[in-house]
Scaffold this motif. Structure first.
Motif, mmCIF file in Angstrom:
data_model
loop_
_atom_site.group_PDB
_atom_site.id
_atom_site.type_symbol
_atom_site.label_atom_id
_atom_site.label_comp_id
_atom_site.label_asym_id
_atom_site.label_seq_id
_atom_site.Cartn_x
_atom_site.Cartn_y
_atom_site.Cartn_z
ATOM 1 N N ALA A 26 -5.297 -10.223 11.293
ATOM 2 C CA ALA A 26 -4.335 -10.897 10.423
ATOM 3 C C ALA A 26 -2.940 -10.300 10.572
ATOM 4 C CB ALA A 26 -4.796 -10.811 8.968
ATOM 5 N N LEU A 27 -2.872 -8.992 10.762
ATOM 6 C CA LEU A 27 -1.584 -8.328 10.949
ATOM 7 C C LEU A 27 -0.930 -8.779 12.264
ATOM 8 C CD1 LEU A 27 0.176 -6.218 9.515
ATOM 9 C CD2 LEU A 27 -1.044 -4.448 10.790
ATOM 10 N N LEU A 199 -2.693 -11.414 3.548
ATOM 11 C CA LEU A 199 -2.336 -12.419 4.546
ATOM 12 C C LEU A 199 -3.431 -13.482 4.676
ATOM 13 C CD1 LEU A 199 -1.112 -9.808 7.198
ATOM 14 C CD2 LEU A 199 0.347 -11.167 5.665
ATOM 15 N N PRO A 200 -3.831 -14.127 3.575
ATOM 16 C CA PRO A 200 -4.935 -15.078 3.629
ATOM 17 C C PRO A 200 -4.654 -16.296 4.507
ATOM 18 C CG PRO A 200 -3.782 -15.261 1.526
ATOM 19 C CD PRO A 200 -3.237 -14.049 2.215
ATOM 20 N N GLY A 201 -3.385 -16.597 4.738
ATOM 21 C CA GLY A 201 -3.043 -17.752 5.562
ATOM 22 C C GLY A 201 -3.497 -17.632 7.006
ATOM 23 N N HIS A 202 -3.871 -16.416 7.429
ATOM 24 C CA HIS A 202 -4.309 -16.217 8.813
ATOM 25 C C HIS A 202 -5.835 -16.162 8.952
ATOM 26 C CE1 HIS A 202 -0.192 -15.711 9.952
ATOM 27 N NE2 HIS A 202 -0.032 -14.612 9.245
ATOM 28 N N LEU A 203 -6.555 -16.507 7.885
ATOM 29 C CA LEU A 203 -8.020 -16.446 7.943
ATOM 30 C C LEU A 203 -8.572 -17.311 9.072
ATOM 31 C CD1 LEU A 203 -10.775 -15.598 6.812
ATOM 32 C CD2 LEU A 203 -10.616 -17.518 5.212
ATOM 33 N N GLY A 204 -8.023 -18.498 9.256
ATOM 34 C CA GLY A 204 -8.534 -19.404 10.276
ATOM 35 C C GLY A 204 -8.393 -18.851 11.678
ATOM 36 N N VAL A 205 -7.220 -18.336 12.002
ATOM 37 C CA VAL A 205 -7.007 -17.826 13.364
ATOM 38 C C VAL A 205 -7.817 -16.553 13.599
ATOM 39 C CG1 VAL A 205 -4.931 -16.449 12.853
ATOM 40 C CG2 VAL A 205 -5.254 -17.387 15.132
ATOM 41 N N ILE A 234 -14.427 -10.728 6.422
ATOM 42 C CA ILE A 234 -13.340 -10.853 7.386
ATOM 43 C C ILE A 234 -12.060 -10.342 6.719
ATOM 44 C CG2 ILE A 234 -11.933 -12.483 8.712
ATOM 45 C CD1 ILE A 234 -14.446 -14.240 8.930
ATOM 46 N N VAL A 235 -11.379 -9.438 7.410
ATOM 47 C CA VAL A 235 -10.226 -8.759 6.819
ATOM 48 C C VAL A 235 -8.959 -9.585 6.983
ATOM 49 C CG1 VAL A 235 -8.719 -6.737 6.994
ATOM 50 C CG2 VAL A 235 -11.204 -6.462 7.173
ATOM 51 N N THR A 236 -8.330 -9.935 5.855
ATOM 52 C CA THR A 236 -6.998 -10.545 5.894
ATOM 53 C C THR A 236 -6.007 -9.769 5.040
ATOM 54 O OG1 THR A 236 -7.568 -12.072 4.102
ATOM 55 C CG2 THR A 236 -7.871 -12.873 6.374
ATOM 56 N N SER A 237 -6.447 -8.676 4.441
ATOM 57 C CA SER A 237 -5.554 -7.798 3.689
ATOM 58 C C SER A 237 -5.622 -6.417 4.313
ATOM 59 C CB SER A 237 -5.968 -7.718 2.211
ATOM 60 O OG SER A 237 -5.843 -8.976 1.589
ATOM 61 N N THR A 238 -4.459 -5.861 4.584
ATOM 62 C CA THR A 238 -4.424 -4.557 5.257
ATOM 63 C C THR A 238 -3.105 -3.875 4.928
ATOM 64 O OG1 THR A 238 -4.777 -3.469 7.393
ATOM 65 C CG2 THR A 238 -3.382 -5.414 7.396
#
Length: 249
Positions: A26-27, A199-205, A234-238
């Motif tokens: 996600a980063l 960054l939840p908006g990047h979960l799909g990618v 699945i990590v979207t926060s870091t």
């Protein structure tokens, strides 16, 4: 200024194929969305990785597993939008004048759930037993070539203790100190001296990139299932922490 802002280029240093997506996918996607050029240096080919049950199981312990993980990494980095990727020990991530070398996966053992330690059968050319000065010099060679605004890798515990992650941290920090480059450590939980990003908006990618690493994991909804059956979200926060021993970002 945030560590996300104004980065012309960023270099991520990871130990094995799939680490880039699992811990920092996600980063990476966020930097790409902000217009940064993102480079990836992978230190080993993950030769000792366990293989999920299924059509790729027969690759475990063979030379073909390393080739398959290279193909998986190529697909994942394309999905994430990474500009270019490199192998440690091969030019330009190798000191000029030295023959190319391969840093092998060191393997690991579980000390307790969530904490890994060194295996007692690491090969003589494994990353974790390679001279720190040599590993750091090879990383520094790539930094000098790319001149990234920021280099990102694990914290000093390697995230969960894998000896290759710890060596990647130590060598990357030494390379950044030698080249005067800003170095940020990946955080798994918020802390006062770091920045935290949701960054939840990047979960799909990230999910699509994880699916590319089919020899190592499967995706069930919003969870990863590893080859050993371990599950994790699945990590979207870091987070990121700028290391105080390197130059300001």
């Amino acid at each position: 200024m945030s560590l996300l802002d104004g980065r012309r280029s960023v270099l991520f240093v990871h130990a094995h194929p799939d680490d880039e997506t699992i811990s920092t996918g996600a980063l990476i996607a966020e930097y790409v969305a902000r217009g940064s050029r993102v480079f990836l240096l992978t230190c080993s080919r993950g030769e000792r990785g366990e293989v999920v049950a299924g059509p790729l199981t027969a690759l475990a312990g063979t030379n073909e597993l390393a080739r398959e993980r290279d193909r998986e990494l190529e697909r994942a980095t394309g999905i994430l939008g990474i500009t270019e990727r490199f192998w440690l020990g091969e030019a330009p991530a190798r000191v000029d004048g030295l023959e190319a070398r391969r840093y092998r996966d060191s393997g690991m053992v579980w000390l307790r759930p969530g904490l890994a330690g060194p295996a007692d059968d690491a090969a003589s050319d494994a990353l974790s037993v390679a001279p720190l000065t040599e590993v750091a010099a090879d990383i520094a060679a790539l930094i000098v070539r790319l001149r990234p605004d920021l280099v990102i890798s694990y914290d000093d515990g390697g995230g969960y203790g894998h000896p290759d992650h710890v060596r990647a941290h130590d060598a990357t920090l030494a390379a950044c100190e030698a080249t005067g480059t800003s170095f940020a450590e990946v955080l798994e939980a918020p802390r006062a001296d770091g920045e935290w990003f949701d960054l939840p908006g990047h979960l799909g990618v990230v999910t699509d990139a994880l699916r590319a690493h089919a020899s190592q994991l499967t995706v069930h909804g919003t969870e990863i299932v590893h080859s050993g059956g371990q599950r994790e979200p699945i990590v979207t926060s870091t987070g990121l922490r700028l290391h105080p021993h390197t130059s300001p970002a």
